[in-house]
Scaffold this motif. Structure first.
Motif, PDB file in Angstrom:
ATOM      1  N   UNK A 192       0.873  -1.185   0.000  1.00 34.18           N
ATOM      2  CA  UNK A 192       0.000   0.000   0.000  1.00 34.18           C
ATOM      3  C   UNK A 192       0.907   1.232   0.000  1.00 34.18           C
ATOM      4  N   UNK A 193       0.613   2.144  -0.886  1.00 32.80           N
ATOM      5  CA  UNK A 193       1.446   3.327  -1.073  1.00 32.80           C
ATOM      6  C   UNK A 193       0.883   4.501  -0.287  1.00 32.80           C
ATOM      7  N   UNK A 194       1.777   5.240   0.363  1.00 29.29           N
ATOM      8  CA  UNK A 194       1.398   6.467   1.070  1.00 29.29           C
ATOM      9  C   UNK A 194       1.578   7.616   0.085  1.00 29.29           C
ATOM     10  N   UNK A 195       0.471   8.114  -0.435  1.00 25.70           N
ATOM     11  CA  UNK A 195       0.546   9.129  -1.484  1.00 25.70           C
ATOM     12  C   UNK A 195       0.806  10.531  -0.943  1.00 25.70           C
ATOM     13  N   UNK A 196       0.499  10.780   0.328  1.00 26.09           N
ATOM     14  CA  UNK A 196       0.663  12.147   0.850  1.00 26.09           C
ATOM     15  C   UNK A 196       0.660  12.075   2.373  1.00 26.09           C
ATOM     16  N   UNK A 197       1.365  13.044   3.000  1.00 28.65           N
ATOM     17  CA  UNK A 197       1.373  13.172   4.453  1.00 28.65           C
ATOM     18  C   UNK A 197       0.988  14.606   4.801  1.00 28.65           C
ATOM     19  N   UNK A 198      -0.006  14.730   5.652  1.00 34.52           N
ATOM     20  CA  UNK A 198      -0.427  16.056   6.105  1.00 34.52           C
ATOM     21  C   UNK A 198      -0.105  16.150   7.590  1.00 34.52           C
ATOM     22  N   UNK A 199       0.891  16.966   7.920  1.00 31.58           N
ATOM     23  CA  UNK A 199       1.339  17.136   9.306  1.00 31.58           C
ATOM     24  C   UNK A 199       0.737  18.443   9.817  1.00 31.58           C
ATOM     25  N   UNK A 200      -0.076  18.362  10.854  1.00 27.07           N
ATOM     26  CA  UNK A 200      -0.800  19.509  11.385  1.00 27.07           C
ATOM     27  C   UNK A 200      -0.139  19.959  12.686  1.00 27.07           C
ATOM     28  N   UNK A 201       0.098  21.238  12.770  1.00 24.78           N
ATOM     29  CA  UNK A 201       0.620  21.802  14.015  1.00 24.78           C
ATOM     30  C   UNK A 201      -0.500  21.920  15.030  1.00 24.78           C
ATOM     31  N   UNK A 202      -0.146  21.762  16.300  1.00 16.74           N
ATOM     32  CA  UNK A 202      -1.150  21.869  17.353  1.00 16.74           C
ATOM     33  C   UNK A 202      -1.758  23.266  17.398  1.00 16.74           C
ATOM     34  N   UNK A 203      -0.982  24.255  16.970  1.00 17.68           N
ATOM     35  CA  UNK A 203      -1.452  25.639  17.000  1.00 17.68           C
ATOM     36  C   UNK A 203      -1.890  26.128  15.624  1.00 17.68           C
ATOM     37  N   UNK A 204      -2.181  25.200  14.698  1.00 12.62           N
ATOM     38  CA  UNK A 204      -2.599  25.608  13.358  1.00 12.62           C
ATOM     39  C   UNK A 204      -3.939  26.326  13.414  1.00 12.62           C
ATOM     40  N   UNK A 205      -4.070  27.364  12.606  1.00 13.02           N
ATOM     41  CA  UNK A 205      -5.322  28.118  12.544  1.00 13.02           C
ATOM     42  C   UNK A 205      -6.329  27.383  11.663  1.00 13.02           C
ATOM     43  N   UNK A 206      -7.590  27.811  11.765  1.00 13.17           N
ATOM     44  CA  UNK A 206      -8.633  27.202  10.940  1.00 13.17           C
ATOM     45  C   UNK A 206      -8.370  27.446   9.460  1.00 13.17           C
ATOM     46  N   UNK A 207      -7.817  28.587   9.133  1.00 11.01           N
ATOM     47  CA  UNK A 207      -7.526  28.889   7.732  1.00 11.01           C
ATOM     48  C   UNK A 207      -6.462  27.946   7.190  1.00 11.01           C
ATOM     49  N   UNK A 208      -5.418  27.725   7.973  1.00 11.92           N
ATOM     50  CA  UNK A 208      -4.361  26.826   7.527  1.00 11.92           C
ATOM     51  C   UNK A 208      -4.886  25.399   7.360  1.00 11.92           C
ATOM     52  N   UNK A 209      -5.741  24.989   8.270  1.00 14.19           N
ATOM     53  CA  UNK A 209      -6.320  23.636   8.152  1.00 14.19           C
ATOM     54  C   UNK A 209      -7.185  23.540   6.903  1.00 14.19           C
ATOM     55  N   UNK A 210      -8.031  24.553   6.666  1.00 14.06           N
ATOM     56  CA  UNK A 210      -8.922  24.528   5.500  1.00 14.06           C
ATOM     57  C   UNK A 210      -8.122  24.552   4.211  1.00 14.06           C
ATOM     58  N   UNK A 211      -7.033  25.320   4.170  1.00 11.47           N
ATOM     59  CA  UNK A 211      -6.223  25.409   2.964  1.00 11.47           C
ATOM     60  C   UNK A 211      -5.597  24.057   2.629  1.00 11.47           C
ATOM     61  N   UNK A 212      -5.100  23.361   3.638  1.00  7.34           N
ATOM     62  CA  UNK A 212      -4.488  22.059   3.392  1.00  7.34           C
ATOM     63  C   UNK A 212      -5.532  21.006   3.007  1.00  7.34           C
ATOM     64  N   UNK A 213      -6.696  21.076   3.630  1.00  4.76           N
ATOM     65  CA  UNK A 213      -7.756  20.119   3.294  1.00  4.76           C
ATOM     66  C   UNK A 213      -8.266  20.342   1.881  1.00  4.76           C
ATOM     67  N   UNK A 214      -8.349  21.592   1.456  1.00  6.09           N
ATOM     68  CA  UNK A 214      -8.773  21.883   0.084  1.00  6.09           C
ATOM     69  C   UNK A 214      -7.792  21.298  -0.916  1.00  6.09           C
ATOM     70  N   UNK A 215      -6.509  21.326  -0.579  1.00  8.01           N
ATOM     71  CA  UNK A 215      -5.511  20.729  -1.456  1.00  8.01           C
ATOM     72  C   UNK A 215      -5.722  19.217  -1.555  1.00  8.01           C
ATOM     73  N   UNK A 216      -6.142  18.600  -0.440  1.00  7.34           N
ATOM     74  CA  UNK A 216      -6.365  17.152  -0.438  1.00  7.34           C
ATOM     75  C   UNK A 216      -7.573  16.759  -1.279  1.00  7.34           C
ATOM     76  N   UNK A 217      -8.504  17.669  -1.485  1.00  9.17           N
ATOM     77  CA  UNK A 217      -9.676  17.349  -2.309  1.00  9.17           C
ATOM     78  C   UNK A 217      -9.292  17.102  -3.761  1.00  9.17           C
TER      79      UNK A 217
END
Length: 1529
Positions: A192-217
Motif C-alpha cells: 500500500x502506497x502512502x501518497x501524501x502526508x499532512x502534518x498539522x501543528x497543534x497551534x494551526x489556525x482554521x484557515x491553515x487547516x482549510x487550505x491544506x484540506x482543500x488541497x487534499x480534495x
C-alpha cells in the motif's frame, strides 16, 4: 472560566482529603507518590478521581497492608517544561518514590530522563508514543498500550477492503510522529502506497487547516488515516465536513488516540465524524468493571469515564501492590552537592528505594478493571483491539482484531478464510460510510475539480487501423482514432467513475513522429504524460519505470515468409496418382479375371464361345468393361459370379481412390514456405524486415542479426514490396511483426504469405501509467469487462476486417495456405485386395479343373473343353428371349430347349386363393380379431367347437357390433382368449374407451372426425364472422368437453383439435385453405386482452379435470371418491399423494387437475379442529397463504382450534402473538363457527368458494404473466387534449389511471362558444381520439388535432339535441310495504357500521311486536372485521342470539344487505361468511318460525343509528360488550 474555577475548587477538595488521610495510625507507613497532571482539565479531573477511588477501594479491601500511598499532586500546566519542573519539585522536596503521569508523550520524554537519573519510577497511563520505548529506561513503566501495537489492526482493515493508497494525517509532535515508522512498514508489507502526508501543528489556525484540506480534495486518494489528540481532531473534522471531504467515496480511519477520547469531543465534532472507522482499545467486560461504572455514574453524573481513567485506576493499584511488596526500608535519597555553580538537575540525588521498587513493579500481576495487569518489558501488551464505526453522536462496535484470528465479528468467532470467496461481511458487521453510503468506497477516484489526464498517443505513418492521428485543415484540430483508441474509450465507459482526459500525439512541430515507443513511454516516467494509449507492447525492461495494464490484444511476434507452389502440371499428369507397379498389377489382374471367367463360362455360356479371335477379345472386353459399366455378357456359374462380385469391389476401390488422388493433384495448390524458421535465416544471413519504431529491432539484434540485414518498413504495403523484391533485389526474405500487425497484413496478403513461427513470446498491447498509479487496477478490471462483452468482438470485426474477404483469420487459422502434398498410390495400399482376388481365381480355376478332369476321361481334352456341357444345370434355366446371343445367327450356335418334365424348373406366377395373404387395414379391429383367431385355431391355441363331426371348428362369429367366441372350458383356452381380448378387444362406454394402450391419441381420433364432419355440414360461405365465432364457441369447441372432463388428452391431439378449429375459422370453403394470419394463442385470449375468447384446448382440459378433483376433495364420501382414494391415496391425502408408475390414465388426468386446483386453494375455518396451523392455506381469502415456519416442536401438530378459546369462541391473542405474530391481523379477521361448522376447502377465485371451470380455465391459461399491451402513441392524443375547449387547464400527462381521468373530467367546464353548457364533452373527445387513431393506422388518413376537436364538439351538440324530447311524467315509486305477518311474530331490524381504516364495526338491532308497544334493542362492536358484508352478517348473528335469549319463537329479521338476505334464503355458500352463515342457519332451527327479508336503508334508520353509536363508543372508549336494552313505549 466558570468550569475551570469549579474544577480548581474540586481539585483543592481532593487535596484536602489527601492531607486528611495523613492523620492515620502510627502503625501505617505513609509513602509519598507523585502525580504530575494538567490541573484544571477534564482528563486531569477524571484521572485524579480514578486514582483516589483506586486507593480507597484498594486499602478498604486490604486493611492489613502496612503501607499507604499518599499522592502529592504537581501541576504540569499543560507544558513540557512545567512537567519537568513538577517532577523535580516532587523528587527534591517530597522525596516521592514514584510518579504517576504525565498526560502527554512530550511531557513524559523529559520526565523519563529525570526518573532515570534519580532512580524514581515513572508510571504513565496515557503516554503512548513509541519514541518513549527507544529511550530504554528501566524506570519507565507504560500502564497503557503503545501506539505501534494498533498498526496491525489498521493494516488488516486496509487489506480487507483492498485499498492501494492512503494519506496520513497526524499532529506535528512526538506523539504524532512516533507511530509513523511502524505504520509505514506495515503498509509496505501489503504493498500500500502512502501518497501524501499532512502534518498539522497543534497551534494551526482554521484557515491553515482549510487550505491544506482543500488541497487534499484535488488528490485522487480517498483513504485517510488520522492520528492526533481528540481536541485537535474535533477542529479538523469540523472543517473536513464543511469542505466536503465526508461525501460518499471517502474513508477515514481513526487511531486509538482519537477513539479512546471520543467522550471528550463536543457534539459538533462527533457529528462531523459520522461514518468514520476507528481502532479502539478494547476493555473486557467484568462484574468489577460494571460496579465501578455504576459507582462512577452515581458519584460523577456529568462526567464520562474513559479508558485512561481505567488505566490510571489500575496503575495506582499496581504501584500500591509493588510498594507493599518492596517494603519500607531505606526509603531515602542520596543527595549530591557539587557546589553552588551546578544546576538543580545536576544536584539531584537518587533514591535508595528506587531499584527495589522497580524490581517489584516488573513482577506485579493482578486482575484490573481494564484487563489482566502485567508489565512485559516495562509496558502492557494488548491482545485485542475493537473496531468501531461512528454513527450519529455515538460509536458502534463492528468487530474486533486479534493477533491470532485477525478481523472477526465476535471474539468467539472462528477465524475466516481470507481467500477469494471471503468478503468483508465475513469479518465485520454492517458499516455506514461517510455520506451515509452503504457501499464500500473504492479508495481512489478522479477528482472532479482536478486536472484532466494528459494521454500520449504514438504518431504512426502505417498500420493506421491501430492508431491514426489526423488534423482538420479548417479548424486545425487533431482527431485521434483507431482500434487502440476505440478500445480505450470502451474501457473508460466501463470504469466505475468518470475520467476526464485529452489526447496528445507524440509528434514534432512539423507533424512527424517525435521518437519510437520507448521514447513515448519514457515521457510518462518523466511526468510529461499521465498515460499512453496506443500499440505499446508490454515488455520487461519497460515495466521497470512504468506500469502496464492487462493486455487488450493477442500476444506474440510472428515470422512472415512467402509461399510457392511445389507441384508441376503437364500432359501426363493423369498417370501420377498411381505408381507404375500398381498400373502393371492392375493390368495383370484385369487379364487374369477375364481369363478365369472365360475358362469357367466357356462350356456353359454361349456368350463366351465362338471363333478364337472373338473369345480373346471377349476376355479383354469383359475384364476392362467392369471399370465403367456392367458387361453385356451374362455370367451363369456360381464360381464365376462370386469372382466377378469380388473383382467389382476391387475395381470400385481402385477407381474411387484414383479419382480422389487425381482431383487433389489437379485442383489443390501445394504451397510450401520458402523459409521455415528464424534459424535458417540466421544461417543464410538473409535480410529481414521489422516495423519501424518497434521493439522487435532490439530483439532481432539480441538474436544475432546484424544491423545491415535489418530493414524497417512503415506499412503493410511497404512490407509486401520488400518481400516481392527478395534479398537479391534489395528486399527481404522474411518479416517479423507482432500479432495485431500480422493480422492486418495477412488479412490483405494471405494468398502469398504465411506465418511459420513465433520466435519471441511477449505480451500484447497494454495501456501505460506511472508506477504506483491506482488507475492500473481499475483500468485492468475494465479491460476484462470489455474483453468479456460483445463490444470487444464488435471492435475486432470493425478494425481487423480483412481487406481480402477470402482470407481467414490468422489468429484462428495461422496457416491460410496449408501445404497439401499428394502421395502416389502403390501396391502396398491394395495388396490385400489383390491377394483375395488371386486366391479366388486359383480356387475357381482349381475347382473347374478338378471337376473337368474327373468327368472327362477322353484323350482329346481340348476338344472336349470346347464342346458345350450338356449335363450342366445351367442349360435347364430358361434364357431371356431378348438375349443378344439368341438374336445372333452368325455365331452358328445351336441352342436346344430341352424340356424335361421331371427336371425343368418353370417360373410362373401362380395365384392360389387359399394361400394368398391379402393386406388388411391394421386399424380395423374386427379384421385383426378375425386374423388372430384364425392363427390361434391353426396353432391349436383356440380350437373352437364343431357343430357336427364333419363340420369345421368355429372359435368366433362376427356380427354387426358384437363378436361371439367359442373355446374349451379349460384354463389354457381361457388364458389364450384373454390374450386376444387384451390385444384387440377395446370397448367403449358412453363414447369413451374402456382400456388404454400406448397410442392414446388413436383412441380419441373420433373427436377430430366429429369436429371435421360437423364443420363440413355448415356452409361457411353463408356464415358471418360473428356467426362463425358463435358456432365455434358453442358447438365445435364444446364437442370434446365431455371427454376432456374425464381424461387428459395427449398434446398432439390437442394440437390437431386446435388445427381443425383454426381451419374452420379461417377457411371460406372446403376446397381452398387460407392463411392463418393470427396465431391461435392470440385468438384464445380474452376480449379484454385483445383476443376473441376461443378456448385453449390444453388449458380447458386441465380446468375440466380440476372439476373432478374438486368433487373428490369436497365430497370424499361419494362412491367415486371412495374407490379412487382407496386405491391411490392409502398412505397420504389426496392433495399430497404422488402419481405412481402404474396409475391409470384417468387418475393421471385427475392429478393434473389437482395440481391446478392447489394454485388457488384456500381453507374456510369452521371450528378449526380439522385444520392444522402449519399445513393449511387459512390466512387469506384472496390468495393461498400458509403460515411460514419454522414451527416449534410443541406447535407442529397444533390445529386452528387450539388458537380458539372454547368458552368464548374467540381467538387467543397471546398464542397467536407467540406463534404467528406476522399473521395476527389476518387471523383475527376470521370468524370461527360457534355451532360446529366443519372446516372445508374453498376456491379462492369465486365469491361462494365453489370451484368453477371458468375461473379454473383463467388460472390455467394465465399461469404466465400476461404481457401488457403496447401503449399507443400519445403525441396526437395529447395535442387534442391541449386544444380542447375547457375553461380550466387540462394536462393529460397527469392522468395515471382511468379512475383519475373520470374524476378529473367532473371538474372540467366547457367554454361558452361550444354551446354545450353542462353537457360533458369528455366522452366525445375519447371517441374521437379512438376513431382518429384507427384511421391513422388502418386507413392511412391524417386528421389534424383541430379537426378532431371540432368533430367531438359537433357530435356532442348532435347528441345534446337528440335529448331534447318531451318530458314524461316520472313514474311514481311505490312505497316499501312490509309483508303482513302473524300477530305473535316479532319483527327484527339489524344494521352495521364499518370503518375502513381500522376495520372496526358496530352492530345494532331492535325488536318490536305487531303493535310496536314494546321494543328491545341492543348494540355490540368488534374489531378485525374484514368487510361491510361480514359486519352485516355479524349484526344478524348477534340479533338472532338475543332473540333466542329473549325467548322469541317466531321471528322476522330484516336487513338492508340484499347479498346477505339472498345468501340466507337460498343457503348460498360464501367463503367470507362461511362460519357466520352456518351459525345463523343453525340458530334458526331453534325457532318455530323465522324469516329473513330485505328492508331499504331509509326504513332501517333506527338500527343504523344504534350501529353507528356502537361504533363510536368502541372507537372512543373501547366498549365491545353486548348491551341489550329494554324500553317500554
Amino acid at each position: 472560566m466558570i468550569d475551570r474555577n469549579k474544577r480548581l475548587l474540586f481539585f483543592f477538595y481532593v487535596l484536602f482529603l489527601v492531607e486528611l488521610s495523613k492523620g492515620q495510625s502510627s502503625r501505617i507507613t505513609e509513602v509519598n507518590v507523585g502525580v504530575v497532571t494538567d490541573v484544571g482539565t477534564m482528563h486531569s479531573d477524571i484521572e485524579m478521581f480514578c486514582i483516589n477511588l483506586a486507593l480507597a477501594d484498594f486499602y478498604s479491601s486490604r486493611p492489613q497492608f502496612q503501607t499507604r500511598l499518599v499522592p502529592d499532586i504537581a501541576d504540569s500546566r499543560n507544558d513540557v517544561v512545567g512537567a519537568a519542573a513538577a517532577a523535580l519539585k516532587l523528587i527534591k522536596n517530597k522525596h516521592v518514590v514514584a510518579i504517576l503521569g504525565p498526560w502527554t508523550s512530550m511531557q513524559a520524554h523529559f520526565m523519563i530522563d529525570i526518573g532515570q537519573k534519580s532512580r524514581v519510577s515513572i508510571v504513565s497511563y496515557s503516554a503512548t508514543s513509541p519514541f518513549l520505548t527507544s529511550l530504554r529506561s528501566p524506570y519507565f513503566f507504560r500502564a497503557t498500550y503503545e501506539d505501534s501495537f494498533q498498526v496491525k489492526a489498521i493494516k488488516s482493515i486496509i487489506k480487507l477492503f483492498g485499498w492501494r493508497e492512503v494519506v496520513l494525517v497526524y499532529i506535528d509532535n512526538s506523539f504524532g510522529e512516533g507511530i509513523m515508522p511502524h505504520l509505514t512498514d506495515a503498509l509496505q508489507e501489503i504493498n500500500v502506497r502512502i501518497s501524501y502526508r499532512y502534518v498539522i501543528s497543534l497551534n494551526a489556525t482554521d484557515y491553515e487547516i482549510s487550505l491544506e484540506l482543500s488541497k487534499m480534495m484535488t488528490m485522487p486518494t480517498r483513504v485517510f488515516i488520522v492520528h492526533m489528540p481528540s481536541s485537535l481532531a474535533s477542529r479538523v473534522f469540523t472543517k473536513i465536513k464543511k469542505i466536503g471531504l465526508m461525501k460518499p467515496g471517502y474513508v477515514w480511519i481513526l487511531t486509538s488516540g482519537v477513539t479512546d477520547e471520543l467522550s471528550l469531543v463536543d457534539e459538533a465534532g462527533i457529528e462531523a465524524m459520522e461514518g468514520v472507522l476507528g481502532v479502539k482499545t478494547y476493555i473486557r467486560k467484568s462484574n468489577d468493571l460494571e460496579k465501578f461504572r455504576a459507582c462512577w455514574r452515581k458519584k460523577f453524573p456529568g462526567m464520562d469515564l474513559n479508558v485512561y481513567g481505567l488505566w490510571a485506576y489500575d496503575a495506582t493499584i499496581a504501584l500500591a501492590i509493588a510498594i507493599e511488596e518492596a517494603g519500607t526500608d531505606n526509603m531515602t535519597f542520596s543527595n549530591v552537592d557539587f557546589g553552588k555553580n551546578v544546576s538543580e538537575l545536576e544536584a539531584l540525588g537518587f533514591s535508595q528505594y528506587g531499584p527495589r521498587l522497580r524490581k517489584t513493579l516488573t513482577t506485579v500481576r493482578f486482575k484490573g478493571l481494564a484487563r489482566d495487569f502485567r508489565f512485559v518489558e516495562g509496558q502492557l501488551q494488548p491482545w485485542v483491539f475493537e473496531i468501531v464505526n461512528v454513527i450519529g453522536t455515538r460509536e458502534r462496535s463492528i468487530g474486533f482484531w486479534t493477533e491470532e484470528n485477525g478481523l472477526v465479528k465476535k471474539l468467539d468467532q472462528e477465524p475466516q478464510n481470507t481467500g477469494a470467496l471471503s468478503t468483508w461481511q465475513d469479518h465485520l458487521k454492517q458499516i455506514i460510510w461517510p455520506g451515509e453510503a452503504n457501499y464500500v468506497p473504492k479508495g481512489w477516484e478522479i477528482p472532479t475539480n482536478g486536472k484532466r489526464l494528459r494521454i500520449g498517443v504514438p504518431k504512426r505513418t502505417g498500420y493506421t487501423d491501430l492508431v491514426e492521428v489526423t488534423r482538420d485543415p479548417t479548424t486545425n484540430s487533431q482527431e485521434v482514432k483507431g482500434f487502440c483508441i476505440a478500445f480505450f474509450e470502451a474501457v473508460i465507459q466501463k470504469m466505475p467513475y468518470d475520467i476526464s482526459y485529452d489526447f496528445f500525439p507524440f509528434e514534432t512541430s512539423d507533424g512527424k513522429p517525435a521518437g519510437n515507443h520507448n521514447d513515448l513511454i519514457y515521457q510518462v516516467y518523466l511526468g510529461n504524460y499521465d498515460a499512453v494509449v496506443g500499440d505499446t507492447t508490454i515488455l520487461a525492461n519497460r515495466s521497470s519505470y512504468v506500469d502496464f495494464t492487462f493486455p487488450f490484444t493477442k500476444s506474440g511476434v510472428g515470422l512472415i515468409v512467402p509461399v510457392e507452389d511445389q507441384v508441376t502440371r503437364d500432359s501426363i499428369s493423369f498417370l501420377k496418382p498411381l505408381t507404375w507397379k500398381l498400373w502393371m498389377t492392375s493390368f495383370f489382374f484385369f487379364f487374369l479375371i477375364g481369363f478365369t471367367v472365360w475358362v469357367i463360362e466357356h462350356r456353359i455360356n454361349p456368350d463366351f464361345r465362338g471363333p478364337a479371335k472373338y473369345q480373346v477379345t471377349t476376355i479383354f472386353w469383359f475384364a476392362f468393361s467392369t471399370m465403367v459399366f456392367a458387361p453385356r455378357e451374362r455370367v451363369f456359374s456360381f464360381g464365376a459370379r462370386l469372382l466377378v462380385i469380388t473383382w467389382y469391389f476391387i475395381v470400385l476401390v481402385l477407381t474411387q481412390s484414383y479419382t480422389a488422388s487425381l482431383a487433389s493433384l489437379l485442383t489443390s495448390r501445394q504451397l510450401d514456405p520458402t523459409v521455415t524458421s528464424m534459424r535458417s535465416l540466421l544461417e543464410k544471413g538473409e535480410n529481414v524486415g521489422y516495423p519501424r519504431t518497434s521493439f522487435i529491432f532490439g530483439k532481432l539484434k539480441e538474436s544475432g542479426f546484424t544491423s545491415s540485414s535489418l530493414i524497417p518498413f512503415d506499412s503493410a504495403e511497404d512490407c509486401d514490396k520488400l518481400l516481392r523484391k527478395g534479398p537479391k533485389k534489395g528486399g527481404i526474405s522474411a518479416a517479423f511483426m507482432e500479432v495485431p500487425y500480422l493480422r492486418l497484413f495477412l488479412g490483405q496478403y494471405c494468398k502469398d504469405y504465411q506465418m511459420v513461427e513465433e520466435p519471441f513470446s511477449v505480451d500484447g498491447f497494454g495501456f501505460v501509467f506511472p508506477i504506483g498509479s491506482p488507475l492500473v487496477a481499475d483500468v485492468s478490471r475494465a479491460i476484462l469487462k470489455v474483453a468479456e462483452s460483445s463490444k470487444a468482438k464488435d471492435l475486432d470485426l470493425k478494425y481487423f476486417k480483412n481487406k481480402d474477404e477470402t482470407c481467414p483469420d490468422p489468429v484462428t487459422t495461422p496457416d491460410p495456405n496449408p501445404s497439401t502434398s499428394s502421395r502416389q498410390l502403390g501396391v502396398d495400399s491394395f495388396w490385400l485386395l489383390f491377394v483375395v482376388a488371386f486366391i479366388m481365381c486359383l480356387f475357381t480355376l482349381g475347382k473347374f479343373t478338378f471337376l473337368f478332369f474327373k468327368k472327362n476321361q477322353v484323350a482329346d481334352l481340348w476338344k472336349e473343353f470346347h464342346r458345350p456341357d450338356g449335363d450342366s444345370y445351367i442349360n435347364n434355366v430358361e434364357k431371356c428371349s431378348c438375349s443378344p446371343t439368341q438374336q445372333t445367327s452368325g455365331n452358328n450356335i445351336q441352342e436346344t430347349n430341352q424340356e424335361d418334365s421331371g427336371n425343368n424348373i418353370q417360373v410362373t406366377n401362380q395365384e392360389d386363393s387359399g394361400n394368398n395373404i391379402q393386406e388388411t387395414n391394421q386399424a380395423d379391429t374386427e379384421n385383426n380379431i378375425q386374423e388372430t383367431n384364425q392363427k390361434a385355431q391353426q396353432n391349436g391355441d383356440l380350437l373352437g367347437v364343431r357343430v357336427a363331426k364333419g363340420s369345421p371348428r368355429l372359435n368366433h362369429l362376427l356380427f354387426a357390433d358384437d363378436t361371439m367366441f367359442f373355446c374349451k372350458s379349460d384354463v389354457q383356452s381361457c388364458q389364450n382368449l384373454m390374450l386376444i381380448l387384451q390385444k384387440w378387444a377395446v370397448g367403449k362406454y358412453l363414447g369413451l374407451p374402456e382400456l388404454f394402450g400406448r397410442k392414446k391419441k388413436d383412441m380419441f381420433n373420433f373427436i377430430i372426425d366429429r369436429i371435421r364432419q360437423r364443420a363440413k355440414s355448415w356452409s361457411s360461405r353463408f356464415l358471418s364472422t360473428a356467426g362463425k365465432a358463435t358456432m365455434l364457441k358453442a358447438v365445435l369447441a364444446a364437442m370434446p368437453t365431455y371427454t376432456m372432463s374425464c381424461f387428459k388428452l395427449p398434446g398432439s391431439l390437442c394440437k390437431r383439435i386446435q388445427s381443425a378449429l383454426t381451419r374452420f375459422w379461417w377457411d371460406s370453403s372446403l376446397e381452398k385453405q387460407k392463411m392463418s394470419w393470427i396465431a391461435w394463442s392470440k385468438l384464445a385470449k380474452t376480449k379484454r386482452d385483445g383476443g376473441i375468447g376461443f378456448k385453449d384446448i390444453p388449458s380447458f382440459n386441465d380446468a375440466l379435470l380440476a372439476k373432478v378433483s374438486w368433487r373428490l376433495l369436497t365430497k370424499p364420501s361419494s362412491m367415486l371418491a371412495k374407490v379412487l382414494l382407496g386405491k391411490y391415496c392409502q398412505s397420504s391425502s389426496f392433495l399430497d399423494c404422488k402419481v405412481s408408475n402404474n396409475a391409470s390414465h384417468g387418475w393421471r388426468g385427475i392429478c393434473l387437475g389437482r395440481d391446478l386446483l392447489k394454485t388457488q386453494l384456500g381453507r374456510a375455518i369452521g371450528t378449526g379442529k380439522d385444520s392444522k396451523i402449519w399445513q393449511e392455506p387459512l390466512i387469506s381469502l384472496s390468495k393461498p397463504v400458509t403460515p411460514m415456519g419454522p414451527a416449534t416442536q410443541f406447535s407442529q401438530e397444533l390445529t386452528v382450534a387450539d388458537l380458539i378459546c372454547p368458552s368464548s369462541n374467540s381467538w387467543i391473542k397471546e398464542i397467536i402473538q407467540l406463534l404467528l405474530p406476522e399473521y395476527e391481523a389476518e387471523i383475527l379477521e376470521i370468524r370461527p363457527s360457534k355451532r360446529g361448522a366443519q372446516d372445508r376447502y374453498i376456491w379462492l377465485l369465486t365469491k361462494s368458494g365453489e370451484y368453477s371451470a371458468k375461473t379454473g380455465y383463467l388460472v390455467a391459461n394465465l399461469r404466465e404473466e400476461r404481457p401488457l399491451l403496447n401503449p399507443p402513441a400519445v403525441d396526437f392524443a395529447s395535442s387534442i387534449w391541449d386544444k380542447s375547449p375547457f375553461k380550466t387547464s387540462f394536462s393529460s400527462s397527469q392522468i395515471t389511471s382511468l379512475r383519475k381521468g373520470l374524476e378529473t373530467s367532473k371538474l372540467l367546464t366547457n367554454l361558452p362558444p361550444t354551446g354545450l353548457g353542462d353537457v360533458p364533452l369528455l366522452p366525445w373527445i375519447l371517441w374521437t381520439i379512438w376513431i382518429s387513431r384507427n384511421k391513422r393506422i388502418f386507413e392511412k388518413r391524417q386528421i389534424t388535432d383541430f379537426e378532431a376537436v371540432a368533430q367531438a364538439v359537433s357530435q356532442a351538440r348532435e347528441w345534446c339535441a337528440s335529448q331534447l324530447v318531451s318530458p314524461q311524467s316520472p313514474q311514481l315509486r311505490l312505497p316499501y310495504q312490509i309483508e303482513e305477518i302473524g300477530l305473535d311474530t316479532i319483527r327484527g331490524f339489524t344494521d352495521a357500521a364499518w370503518k375502513t381504516e381500522t376495520k372496526e364495526a358496530g352492530f345494532g338491532w331492535h325488536f318490536s311486536d305487531f303493535l310496536c308497544n314494546t321494543e328491545h334493542h341492543g348494540r355490540s362492536s368488534a374489531s378485525n372485521v374484514r368487510s361491510p358484508l361480514m359486519a352485516e352478517a355479524l349484526a344478524m348473528l348477534h340479533a338472532i342470539h338475543q332473540a333466542r335469549d329473549l325467548g322469541y319463537k317466531k321471528l322476522s329479521l330484516a336487513s338492508d344487505s340484499q347479498q346477505l338476505i339472498k345468501a340466507l334464503n337460498l343457503e348460498l355458500q360464501s367463503k367470507e361468511l362461511y362460519g357466520i352463515l352456518h351459525d345463523i342457519l343453525s340458530l334458526s332451527l331453534t325457532f318455530d318460525f323465522i324469516r329473513f327479508c330485505f328492508v331499504p336503508r331509509d326504513k332501517n334508520r333506527r338500527a343504523d343509528e344504534i350501529a353507528k353509536q356502537a361504533l363510536f363508543l368502541f372507537s372512543a372508549f373501547n366498549v365491545p360488550m353486548v348491551i341489550p336494552v329494554l324500553i317500554s313505549i
